[in-house]
Design a protein around this motif. Sequence first.
Motif, PDB file in Angstrom:
ATOM      1  N   PHE A  21      14.697  30.131  33.781  1.00  0.00           N
ATOM      2  CA  PHE A  21      14.720  30.638  35.154  1.00  0.00           C
ATOM      3  C   PHE A  21      13.766  31.815  35.380  1.00  0.00           C
ATOM      4  CE2 PHE A  21      18.819  28.417  35.378  1.00  0.00           C
ATOM      5  CZ  PHE A  21      18.720  27.848  36.639  1.00  0.00           C
ATOM      6  N   MET A  22      13.470  32.557  34.353  1.00  0.00           N
ATOM      7  CA  MET A  22      12.710  33.805  34.520  1.00  0.00           C
ATOM      8  C   MET A  22      11.350  33.623  35.198  1.00  0.00           C
ATOM      9  SD  MET A  22      13.761  35.805  31.016  1.00  0.00           S
ATOM     10  CE  MET A  22      12.355  36.919  31.091  1.00  0.00           C
ATOM     11  N   PRO A  23      10.531  32.629  34.806  1.00  0.00           N
ATOM     12  CA  PRO A  23       9.236  32.490  35.489  1.00  0.00           C
ATOM     13  C   PRO A  23       9.379  32.245  36.987  1.00  0.00           C
ATOM     14  CG  PRO A  23       9.273  31.224  33.445  1.00  0.00           C
ATOM     15  CD  PRO A  23      10.668  31.669  33.699  1.00  0.00           C
ATOM     16  N   TRP A  24      10.397  31.469  37.389  1.00  0.00           N
ATOM     17  CA  TRP A  24      10.599  31.179  38.807  1.00  0.00           C
ATOM     18  C   TRP A  24      11.081  32.415  39.553  1.00  0.00           C
ATOM     19  CZ3 TRP A  24       8.687  26.865  40.714  1.00  0.00           C
ATOM     20  CH2 TRP A  24       8.480  25.781  39.855  1.00  0.00           C
ATOM     21  N   LEU A  25      11.977  33.151  38.937  1.00  0.00           N
ATOM     22  CA  LEU A  25      12.462  34.375  39.565  1.00  0.00           C
ATOM     23  C   LEU A  25      11.329  35.369  39.779  1.00  0.00           C
ATOM     24  CD1 LEU A  25      15.771  34.906  37.527  1.00  0.00           C
ATOM     25  CD2 LEU A  25      15.590  34.236  39.935  1.00  0.00           C
ATOM     26  N   LEU A  26      10.466  35.500  38.784  1.00  0.00           N
ATOM     27  CA  LEU A  26       9.347  36.437  38.886  1.00  0.00           C
ATOM     28  C   LEU A  26       8.351  35.991  39.943  1.00  0.00           C
ATOM     29  CD1 LEU A  26       7.783  38.904  37.869  1.00  0.00           C
ATOM     30  CD2 LEU A  26       6.761  37.428  36.110  1.00  0.00           C
ATOM     31  N   ALA A  27       7.977  34.712  39.931  1.00  0.00           N
ATOM     32  CA  ALA A  27       6.958  34.219  40.857  1.00  0.00           C
ATOM     33  C   ALA A  27       7.434  34.282  42.303  1.00  0.00           C
ATOM     34  CB  ALA A  27       6.574  32.784  40.488  1.00  0.00           C
ATOM     35  N   VAL A  28       8.614  33.745  42.582  1.00  0.00           N
ATOM     36  CA  VAL A  28       9.122  33.727  43.957  1.00  0.00           C
ATOM     37  C   VAL A  28       9.457  35.143  44.419  1.00  0.00           C
ATOM     38  CG1 VAL A  28      10.873  32.802  45.500  1.00  0.00           C
ATOM     39  CG2 VAL A  28       9.989  31.389  43.643  1.00  0.00           C
ATOM     40  N   GLY A  29      10.014  35.961  43.528  1.00  0.00           N
ATOM     41  CA  GLY A  29      10.348  37.333  43.885  1.00  0.00           C
ATOM     42  C   GLY A  29       9.121  38.141  44.256  1.00  0.00           C
ATOM     43  N   ALA A  95      22.241  45.930  30.280  1.00  0.00           N
ATOM     44  CA  ALA A  95      20.917  45.604  30.815  1.00  0.00           C
ATOM     45  C   ALA A  95      20.728  46.091  32.241  1.00  0.00           C
ATOM     46  CB  ALA A  95      20.694  44.088  30.751  1.00  0.00           C
ATOM     47  N   ALA A  96      21.797  46.048  33.046  1.00  0.00           N
ATOM     48  CA  ALA A  96      21.666  46.319  34.480  1.00  0.00           C
ATOM     49  C   ALA A  96      21.800  47.786  34.845  1.00  0.00           C
ATOM     50  CB  ALA A  96      22.709  45.505  35.247  1.00  0.00           C
ATOM     51  N   ALA A  97      22.575  48.553  34.089  1.00  0.00           N
ATOM     52  CA  ALA A  97      22.839  49.947  34.458  1.00  0.00           C
ATOM     53  C   ALA A  97      21.559  50.789  34.582  1.00  0.00           C
ATOM     54  CB  ALA A  97      23.810  50.578  33.464  1.00  0.00           C
ATOM     55  N   PRO A  98      20.604  50.730  33.634  1.00  0.00           N
ATOM     56  CA  PRO A  98      19.373  51.508  33.809  1.00  0.00           C
ATOM     57  C   PRO A  98      18.572  51.074  35.043  1.00  0.00           C
ATOM     58  CG  PRO A  98      19.625  50.843  31.522  1.00  0.00           C
ATOM     59  CD  PRO A  98      20.648  50.092  32.298  1.00  0.00           C
ATOM     60  N   VAL A  99      18.608  49.789  35.359  1.00  0.00           N
ATOM     61  CA  VAL A  99      17.931  49.310  36.565  1.00  0.00           C
ATOM     62  C   VAL A  99      18.606  49.894  37.804  1.00  0.00           C
ATOM     63  CG1 VAL A  99      17.161  47.278  37.848  1.00  0.00           C
ATOM     64  CG2 VAL A  99      17.342  47.181  35.356  1.00  0.00           C
ATOM     65  N   GLY A 211      13.334  39.005  47.968  1.00  0.00           N
ATOM     66  CA  GLY A 211      12.406  39.123  46.846  1.00  0.00           C
ATOM     67  C   GLY A 211      12.858  40.146  45.827  1.00  0.00           C
ATOM     68  N   THR A 212      13.419  41.248  46.300  1.00  0.00           N
ATOM     69  CA  THR A 212      13.895  42.298  45.397  1.00  0.00           C
ATOM     70  C   THR A 212      15.066  41.806  44.557  1.00  0.00           C
ATOM     71  OG1 THR A 212      13.222  43.969  47.024  1.00  0.00           O
ATOM     72  CG2 THR A 212      14.695  44.687  45.274  1.00  0.00           C
ATOM     73  N   TYR A 213      15.959  41.052  45.165  1.00  0.00           N
ATOM     74  CA  TYR A 213      17.083  40.499  44.407  1.00  0.00           C
ATOM     75  C   TYR A 213      16.590  39.540  43.322  1.00  0.00           C
ATOM     76  CZ  TYR A 213      20.989  42.369  47.096  1.00  0.00           C
ATOM     77  OH  TYR A 213      21.930  43.205  47.650  1.00  0.00           O
ATOM     78  N   LEU A 214      15.601  38.726  43.643  1.00  0.00           N
ATOM     79  CA  LEU A 214      15.064  37.792  42.650  1.00  0.00           C
ATOM     80  C   LEU A 214      14.364  38.547  41.516  1.00  0.00           C
ATOM     81  CD1 LEU A 214      13.624  35.004  44.989  1.00  0.00           C
ATOM     82  CD2 LEU A 214      15.707  34.919  43.614  1.00  0.00           C
ATOM     83  N   LEU A 215      13.639  39.604  41.865  1.00  0.00           N
ATOM     84  CA  LEU A 215      12.975  40.403  40.827  1.00  0.00           C
ATOM     85  C   LEU A 215      14.005  41.092  39.934  1.00  0.00           C
ATOM     86  CD1 LEU A 215       9.994  41.990  42.791  1.00  0.00           C
ATOM     87  CD2 LEU A 215       9.906  40.196  41.055  1.00  0.00           C
ATOM     88  N   PHE A 216      15.102  41.521  40.535  1.00  0.00           N
ATOM     89  CA  PHE A 216      16.166  42.091  39.706  1.00  0.00           C
ATOM     90  C   PHE A 216      16.693  41.037  38.735  1.00  0.00           C
ATOM     91  CE2 PHE A 216      20.769  42.219  39.034  1.00  0.00           C
ATOM     92  CZ  PHE A 216      20.834  43.333  38.204  1.00  0.00           C
ATOM     93  N   GLY A 217      16.850  39.805  39.205  1.00  0.00           N
ATOM     94  CA  GLY A 217      17.303  38.736  38.325  1.00  0.00           C
ATOM     95  C   GLY A 217      16.379  38.572  37.132  1.00  0.00           C
ATOM     96  N   TRP A 218      15.072  38.632  37.386  1.00  0.00           N
ATOM     97  CA  TRP A 218      14.096  38.505  36.290  1.00  0.00           C
ATOM     98  C   TRP A 218      14.225  39.664  35.311  1.00  0.00           C
ATOM     99  CZ3 TRP A 218       9.787  41.665  35.110  1.00  0.00           C
ATOM    100  CH2 TRP A 218       8.971  41.167  34.087  1.00  0.00           C
ATOM    101  N   ILE A 219      14.310  40.887  35.839  1.00  0.00           N
ATOM    102  CA  ILE A 219      14.423  42.067  34.974  1.00  0.00           C
ATOM    103  C   ILE A 219      15.727  42.014  34.176  1.00  0.00           C
ATOM    104  CG2 ILE A 219      14.649  44.583  34.950  1.00  0.00           C
ATOM    105  CD1 ILE A 219      12.885  44.639  37.461  1.00  0.00           C
TER     106      ILE A 219
END
Length: 255
Positions: A21-29, A95-99, A211-219
Motif C-alpha cells: 500500500f505504501m507506494p499508492w499512499l505516497l503517490a496519491v497523497g 510509530a504515530a506518536a512522534p508524527v 492528501g495529508t491523511y494519505l501521507l500520514f498513512g505512508w509515514i
Amino acid sequence: MWQFFHKLGSPKWFYGIAGRFMPWLLAVGLLLSLAGIIWGLGFAPAERYQANSYRIIYIHVPTAFLAQSVYMMIAVAGVITLVWKMKLADVFVRAAAPVGVVLTLLALFTGAVWGKPTWGAYWVWDARLTSMLILLFLYIGIIGLGFAYSDEKAAAKAVAVLSIVGVVNIPIIKYSVEWWNTLHQPATFKLTEKPAMVPEMWVPLLMVVLGTYLLFGWIAFYRMQTEILRREHRTRWVRDLVQAGGQSQLKSGGA
C-alpha cells in the motif's frame, strides 16, 4: 472482518501488506496535497475580511485535523493493547506518536502566524489553543512514558492507559468554540452543513486534508515496518528478509 483483525496480530503479514500500500499512499497523497496547496495558495479567491492572510488555512486546518485524528487512532490502539494484547497496536503507537508531535507543532505554529493579523497577537490563552497545547504535552508524555520502562510490555500498558485517559481532550478541542466564548473561529466546514466558503476555496482545502491523511498513512506504515524489524530482528523471517535484501544489493552493484 474478524479474520482480518486476527491477521493484524501477525507482524510478518502486516509488514508485507504495508509494503504493497505504501507506494499508492505516497503517490496519491502527494498528488492531492500539492494540487490542493497550489490551487489554494495561488488561485483561490481572496477572503472578504481576511484578504490573503486566510490562505494559511490550507496548511493549518489539515495539520490540526490530523493531529487530533492521530491521537484518536492512538487511543483506539491503546484499547486494543489492553484488551487483546496485540503487539501491532503498540507498534502503531510508537510509530504515530512522534508524527503527532510534529503535526501539533505545525498546527500551533501556523495558528500563531494566522492569529497575528487576525487577533493582533501570536498567542492568546484561547480555549482551542490551550487544549491543542495540552494535546502536544500528551503526545510528548506518550513518547516519554514509552521510553521510561525497560520492559516493552509494561511500557505498552502504561502508554495505553495514558492515551485512553487523554482522549477526553479531543472533544474539548472540537467543541471549545461552542462551549466557551473564544476568539477562535468555528469549524471551517462540517459534513452535516453546507460550507460557508465558495467551492473555489473549500475544494482545494478538502484535497489537502485527504492528501495529508494519505501521507500520514505512508509515514505510519514506514515507521511501523522499521519498528517491526527492530522487535522481530531475531526471528527467521526477518533474517531471511535482510539476507534477501543484501543479495539483491550485491546483484544490482555487480550489474
